[in-house]
Scaffold this motif. Sequence first.
Motif, mmCIF file in Angstrom:
data_model
loop_
_atom_site.group_PDB
_atom_site.id
_atom_site.type_symbol
_atom_site.label_atom_id
_atom_site.label_comp_id
_atom_site.label_asym_id
_atom_site.label_seq_id
_atom_site.Cartn_x
_atom_site.Cartn_y
_atom_site.Cartn_z
ATOM 1 N N LEU A 256 0.831 -1.209 0.000
ATOM 2 C CA LEU A 256 0.000 0.000 0.000
ATOM 3 C C LEU A 256 0.866 1.261 0.000
ATOM 4 C CD1 LEU A 256 -3.132 0.017 0.275
ATOM 5 C CD2 LEU A 256 -2.807 0.660 2.659
ATOM 6 N N LEU A 257 1.980 1.197 0.708
ATOM 7 C CA LEU A 257 2.865 2.369 0.816
ATOM 8 C C LEU A 257 3.819 2.505 -0.368
ATOM 9 C CD1 LEU A 257 3.836 2.141 4.590
ATOM 10 C CD2 LEU A 257 2.485 3.937 3.508
ATOM 11 N N GLY A 258 3.761 1.551 -1.302
ATOM 12 C CA GLY A 258 4.634 1.633 -2.472
ATOM 13 C C GLY A 258 5.996 0.998 -2.228
ATOM 14 N N GLY A 259 6.050 0.019 -1.304
ATOM 15 C CA GLY A 259 7.320 -0.626 -0.947
ATOM 16 C C GLY A 259 8.032 -1.271 -2.125
ATOM 17 N N GLU A 260 7.256 -1.861 -3.063
ATOM 18 C CA GLU A 260 7.888 -2.557 -4.198
ATOM 19 C C GLU A 260 8.666 -1.582 -5.086
ATOM 20 O OE1 GLU A 260 5.047 -5.736 -5.717
ATOM 21 O OE2 GLU A 260 5.596 -5.951 -3.598
ATOM 22 N N ARG A 261 8.062 -0.410 -5.291
ATOM 23 C CA ARG A 261 8.728 0.612 -6.114
ATOM 24 C C ARG A 261 10.004 1.101 -5.407
ATOM 25 N NH1 ARG A 261 8.521 5.613 -5.276
ATOM 26 N NH2 ARG A 261 6.745 5.445 -3.882
ATOM 27 N N VAL A 262 9.905 1.303 -4.082
ATOM 28 C CA VAL A 262 11.072 1.767 -3.311
ATOM 29 C C VAL A 262 12.190 0.723 -3.406
ATOM 30 C CG1 VAL A 262 11.911 2.345 -0.985
ATOM 31 C CG2 VAL A 262 9.674 3.159 -1.738
ATOM 32 N N ARG A 263 11.818 -0.555 -3.277
ATOM 33 C CA ARG A 263 12.830 -1.618 -3.353
ATOM 34 C C ARG A 263 13.453 -1.699 -4.751
ATOM 35 N NH1 ARG A 263 8.838 -4.801 -0.585
ATOM 36 N NH2 ARG A 263 9.270 -4.673 1.620
ATOM 37 N N ALA A 264 12.627 -1.564 -5.794
ATOM 38 C CA ALA A 264 13.162 -1.643 -7.168
ATOM 39 C C ALA A 264 14.177 -0.529 -7.394
ATOM 40 C CB ALA A 264 12.014 -1.554 -8.177
ATOM 41 N N THR A 265 13.865 0.675 -6.905
ATOM 42 C CA THR A 265 14.802 1.803 -7.047
ATOM 43 C C THR A 265 16.090 1.509 -6.273
ATOM 44 O OG1 THR A 265 12.922 3.290 -7.169
ATOM 45 C CG2 THR A 265 15.038 4.308 -6.728
ATOM 46 N N PHE A 266 15.925 0.957 -5.066
ATOM 47 C CA PHE A 266 17.082 0.633 -4.209
ATOM 48 C C PHE A 266 18.002 -0.373 -4.911
ATOM 49 C CE2 PHE A 266 18.584 -2.009 -0.460
ATOM 50 C CZ PHE A 266 19.517 -1.091 0.000
ATOM 51 N N ILE A 267 17.412 -1.420 -5.506
ATOM 52 C CA ILE A 267 18.199 -2.453 -6.206
ATOM 53 C C ILE A 267 18.982 -1.813 -7.352
ATOM 54 C CG2 ILE A 267 18.005 -4.483 -7.715
ATOM 55 C CD1 ILE A 267 15.579 -5.355 -5.982
ATOM 56 N N ARG A 268 18.308 -0.927 -8.094
ATOM 57 C CA ARG A 268 18.954 -0.282 -9.242
ATOM 58 C C ARG A 268 20.076 0.651 -8.777
ATOM 59 N NH1 ARG A 268 14.701 2.016 -11.045
ATOM 60 N NH2 ARG A 268 15.283 4.125 -10.502
ATOM 61 N N GLU A 269 19.785 1.472 -7.764
ATOM 62 C CA GLU A 269 20.791 2.422 -7.281
ATOM 63 C C GLU A 269 22.000 1.716 -6.663
ATOM 64 O OE1 GLU A 269 17.938 6.166 -5.918
ATOM 65 O OE2 GLU A 269 18.711 4.781 -4.423
ATOM 66 N N ALA A 270 21.758 0.530 -6.056
ATOM 67 C CA ALA A 270 22.858 -0.197 -5.416
ATOM 68 C C ALA A 270 23.770 -0.856 -6.448
ATOM 69 C CB ALA A 270 22.288 -1.249 -4.454
ATOM 70 N N GLY A 271 23.372 -0.832 -7.700
ATOM 71 C CA GLY A 271 24.206 -1.409 -8.764
ATOM 72 C C GLY A 271 24.350 -2.919 -8.617
#
Length: 207
Positions: free
Chosen positions: A24-39
Amino acid sequence: MSRAFIPAAGHDFFLPLYDPLWRLLGGERVRATFIREAGLAAPQRILDIGCGTGSLPVQIAATLPGTEVTGLDPDAKALGRGAGKAAAAGVDVCWKEGFGDALPFEEGAFDRVVSSFMFHHLDLDVKRGMLREARRVLAPGGALHLIDFGGQTAGKDGALARFLHSHESVAGNLDVELFTEAGFGDVREVSRGRFLFGRYAHVRGVA
Ligand SMILES: C[S@@+](CC[C@H](N)C(=O)[O-])C[C@H]1O[C@@H](n2cnc3c(N)ncnc32)[C@H](O)[C@@H]1O
């Protein structure tokens, strides 16, 4: 486990609500961005400390085939949920019961250590211990990527966010000194974000 810890939803009873609330809080989107930013990329060996119900390790394994992903948490019930998600997604994740400040792994066993929204569950001395342990299990040149609540709140943040940020486990949560004390170099804030519970930041340190 006999040692006490704060579970994902604060209490065992609420664990089934944890994933729907994050969605509900958009956790999946936050995680996808995190995975991408972490390289993150194959064939890295990746450890997720405090993986809870396993969403991040499963998302990494599903989006980056060829990575070797381990999820660690002291909560056997949460790990069981993670194992169910991995089976449903058809991916392999190694699940390990344990604490972030006493990692059951050899020195240099991982290329990346990640951790998402768990650091605020720890007292300051356990935070320090976890960072030292993350440093120990990283291979030279590896990196820790940690995302959690922290950073300054502003007037436009709601009362709930301001209250949560004033708590001692969140205030100063992501101070660069904590990471440098543990032996990390090139420590920097990669990005920031905000949702209902307040602000979060992604901090990176190199081993
Ligand atoms: C809010 S949940 C976050 C779960 C997951 N990382 C996520 O993003 O959905 C925090 C997790 O930290 C775990 N935890 C609490 N104390 C811990 C410790 N000392 N070492 C490792 N994990 C811990 C809890 O069991 C819980 O699963």
